[in-house]
Design a protein around this motif. Structure first.
Motif, PDB file in Angstrom:
ATOM      1  N   THR A   1      -2.492   5.475 -12.431  1.00 59.35           N
ATOM      2  CA  THR A   1      -2.262   7.218 -12.489  1.00 59.35           C
ATOM      3  C   THR A   1      -2.283   7.702 -13.940  1.00 59.35           C
ATOM      4  OG1 THR A   1       0.178   6.850 -12.361  1.00 59.35           O
ATOM      5  CG2 THR A   1      -0.962   6.989 -10.154  1.00 59.35           C
ATOM      6  N   LYS A   2      -1.701   7.220 -14.902  1.00 55.49           N
ATOM      7  CA  LYS A   2      -1.595   7.633 -16.189  1.00 55.49           C
ATOM      8  C   LYS A   2      -2.843   7.625 -16.908  1.00 55.49           C
ATOM      9  CE  LYS A   2       2.571   8.964 -15.948  1.00 55.49           C
ATOM     10  NZ  LYS A   2       2.896  10.589 -15.956  1.00 55.49           N
ATOM     11  N   HIS A   3      -3.847   6.660 -16.540  1.00 52.06           N
ATOM     12  CA  HIS A   3      -5.083   6.518 -17.117  1.00 52.06           C
ATOM     13  C   HIS A   3      -5.803   7.843 -16.392  1.00 52.06           C
ATOM     14  CE1 HIS A   3      -4.699   3.011 -19.004  1.00 52.06           C
ATOM     15  NE2 HIS A   3      -5.771   2.973 -19.407  1.00 52.06           N
ATOM     16  N   ALA A   4      -5.903   7.932 -15.030  1.00 52.44           N
ATOM     17  CA  ALA A   4      -6.323   9.174 -14.339  1.00 52.44           C
ATOM     18  C   ALA A   4      -5.811  10.374 -14.734  1.00 52.44           C
ATOM     19  CB  ALA A   4      -6.182   8.858 -12.903  1.00 52.44           C
TER      20      ALA A   4
ATOM     21  N   VAL B   1       0.908  -1.402  -0.017  1.00 52.63           N
ATOM     22  CA  VAL B   1      -0.044   0.177   0.009  1.00 52.63           C
ATOM     23  C   VAL B   1       0.788   1.223   0.006  1.00 52.63           C
ATOM     24  CG1 VAL B   1      -1.541   1.128   1.291  1.00 52.63           C
ATOM     25  CG2 VAL B   1      -1.806  -1.376   1.266  1.00 52.63           C
ATOM     26  N   GLU B   2       2.173   1.253   0.696  1.00 47.91           N
ATOM     27  CA  GLU B   2       2.906   2.220   0.879  1.00 47.91           C
ATOM     28  C   GLU B   2       3.576   2.561  -0.415  1.00 47.91           C
ATOM     29  OE1 GLU B   2       2.067   0.742   4.608  1.00 47.91           O
ATOM     30  OE2 GLU B   2       3.180  -0.224   2.766  1.00 47.91           O
ATOM     31  N   ASP B   3       3.869   1.697  -1.439  1.00 48.25           N
ATOM     32  CA  ASP B   3       4.328   1.851  -2.677  1.00 48.25           C
ATOM     33  C   ASP B   3       3.314   2.275  -3.667  1.00 48.25           C
ATOM     34  OD1 ASP B   3       7.163   1.346  -2.443  1.00 48.25           O
ATOM     35  OD2 ASP B   3       6.929  -0.839  -2.587  1.00 48.25           O
ATOM     36  N   TRP B   4       2.186   1.926  -3.592  1.00 49.32           N
ATOM     37  CA  TRP B   4       0.941   2.477  -4.281  1.00 49.32           C
ATOM     38  C   TRP B   4       0.659   3.937  -3.939  1.00 49.32           C
ATOM     39  CZ3 TRP B   4      -2.758   1.354  -7.821  1.00 49.32           C
ATOM     40  CH2 TRP B   4      -3.993   2.127  -7.977  1.00 49.32           C
ATOM     41  N   ARG B   5       0.811   4.075  -3.019  1.00 48.86           N
ATOM     42  CA  ARG B   5       0.454   5.605  -2.409  1.00 48.86           C
ATOM     43  C   ARG B   5       1.420   6.492  -2.732  1.00 48.86           C
ATOM     44  NH1 ARG B   5      -2.084   4.428   3.639  1.00 48.86           N
ATOM     45  NH2 ARG B   5      -4.524   4.163   2.968  1.00 48.86           N
ATOM     46  N   ALA B   6       2.798   5.942  -2.732  1.00 48.84           N
ATOM     47  CA  ALA B   6       3.772   6.867  -3.226  1.00 48.84           C
ATOM     48  C   ALA B   6       3.603   7.305  -4.850  1.00 48.84           C
ATOM     49  CB  ALA B   6       5.189   6.116  -2.885  1.00 48.84           C
ATOM     50  N   VAL B   7       3.277   6.282  -5.739  1.00 52.53           N
ATOM     51  CA  VAL B   7       3.066   6.798  -7.115  1.00 52.53           C
ATOM     52  C   VAL B   7       1.947   7.546  -7.210  1.00 52.53           C
ATOM     53  CG1 VAL B   7       2.815   5.577  -9.231  1.00 52.53           C
ATOM     54  CG2 VAL B   7       4.285   4.196  -7.620  1.00 52.53           C
ATOM     55  N   VAL B   8       0.873   7.157  -6.406  1.00 55.48           N
ATOM     56  CA  VAL B   8      -0.350   8.131  -6.741  1.00 55.48           C
ATOM     57  C   VAL B   8       0.000   9.380  -6.238  1.00 55.48           C
ATOM     58  CG1 VAL B   8      -2.646   8.382  -5.701  1.00 55.48           C
ATOM     59  CG2 VAL B   8      -1.963   6.078  -6.612  1.00 55.48           C
ATOM     60  N   ASP B   9       0.768   9.567  -5.105  1.00 51.15           N
ATOM     61  CA  ASP B   9       1.011  10.981  -4.744  1.00 51.15           C
ATOM     62  C   ASP B   9       1.648  11.824  -5.534  1.00 51.15           C
ATOM     63  OD1 ASP B   9      -0.233  10.387  -2.144  1.00 51.15           O
ATOM     64  OD2 ASP B   9       1.623  10.004  -0.923  1.00 51.15           O
ATOM     65  N   ILE B  10       2.825  11.089  -6.222  1.00 52.54           N
ATOM     66  CA  ILE B  10       3.480  12.100  -7.335  1.00 52.54           C
ATOM     67  C   ILE B  10       2.710  12.037  -8.655  1.00 52.54           C
ATOM     68  CG2 ILE B  10       5.650  12.028  -8.819  1.00 52.54           C
ATOM     69  CD1 ILE B  10       5.931  12.889  -5.875  1.00 52.54           C
ATOM     70  N   ASN B  11       2.385  11.250  -9.072  1.00 45.56           N
ATOM     71  CA  ASN B  11       1.762  11.010 -10.452  1.00 45.56           C
ATOM     72  C   ASN B  11       0.492  11.820 -10.690  1.00 45.56           C
ATOM     73  OD1 ASN B  11       4.137   9.596 -10.862  1.00 45.56           O
ATOM     74  ND2 ASN B  11       3.213   7.872 -11.801  1.00 45.56           N
TER      75      ASN B  11
END
Length: 252
Positions: free
Chosen positions: A160-163, A104-114
């Motif tokens: 994130t890129k689809h978003a 979950v931490e890695d997921w959130r790290a990508v979502v937070d930036i991207n």
């Protein structure tokens, strides 16, 4: 075509696509605000710009931090009083693992930036662009080939890129009444540090490992410059620029 008295902000400007694009904008007369997590490469580019008679402002910022983005835009207001172009370029990938192995931490790290980082910068730019004189501006989002088709084991990055595509469309719609244009550039296999692994071989949809062709990152900078230079009466809504022979069309 050159810009006069136009101000651009490039996120992730310390390396790769951001660095190449910031240089190109500077060469064409833009004043460029350079931001990224590391101050040193931003300062180096700003010094390079000043030696060439160009105008650059280096401000370190984590785009996922709301307070940091607010401080970044305070600096833009104080120095220039306006913003004409925002290139939302900062991004990162996640560990190349299957979904059940992604923390979950890695997921959130990508979502937070991207995603959140793009939202925060776009939110601040939108507020400035709709109130400045003359009104309006242009926001360019770095999507990806992954906004269309995923690579294996890339669920966080691909999501994130689809978003970003949805965010681009929403901002394009909501910005109309304020003369704010928003478009997206989807990039495939530009030759940067982030894409070095393509030349060594990467997993394909059929399970094979294959070397993929790369294209010169300067071509991406030229494409962003073209989008930035358009009058606000026109917009590139979506552009795809990619290495011609990379496995995208028909990927999988």
């Amino acid at each position: 075509m050159t810009a006069t008295n136009k101000v651009a902000l490039v996120t992730g400007a310390g390396s790769g696509i951001g660095l190449a694009t910031a240089r190109r904008l500077l060469e064409h007369g833009y004043s460029v605000v350079l931001t990224g997590r590391r101050q040193a490469p931003l300062d180096a580019l700003a010094d390079e710009a000043r030696q060439r008679g160009a105008d650059a402002l280096a401000v370190a910022c984590d785009v996922s931090d709301a307070a940091g983005v607010a401080a970044l835009f305070d600096a833009i207001r104080q120095r220039y009083g306006r913003l004409d172009v925002l290139f939302n370029n900062a991004g990162r990938g996640g560990p190349p693992v299957e979904i059940d192995e992604l923390s979950v931490e890695d997921w959130r790290a990508v979502v937070d930036i991207n995603l959140t980082g793009v939202f925060l910068c776009t939110r601040a730019a939108f507020g400035l662009m709709k109130t400045q004189t003359p009104r309006g501006g242009r926001i360019i989002n770095n999507g990806s080939i992954s906004a269309h088709a995923p690579r294996p084991n890339s669920i966080a990055y691909t999501s994130t890129k689809h978003a970003i595509t949805g965010l681009t469309k929403s901002v394009s719609l909501d910005g109309r009444k304020y003369d704010i244009c928003c478009g997206q550039i989807d990039i495939g296999n530009a030759a940067t540090e982030m894409a070095e692994r393509m030349a060594r071989g990467v997993p394909q949809a059929n399970g094979e490992i294959a070397i993929e062709p790369l294209m010169d990152v300067e071509l991406v900078a030229d494409a962003v410059l073209h989008m930035a230079n358009l009058p606000l009466s026109a917009n590139v809504q979506f552009m795809t620029i990619m290495a011609s022979k990379m496995p995208f069309v028909g990927r999988g």
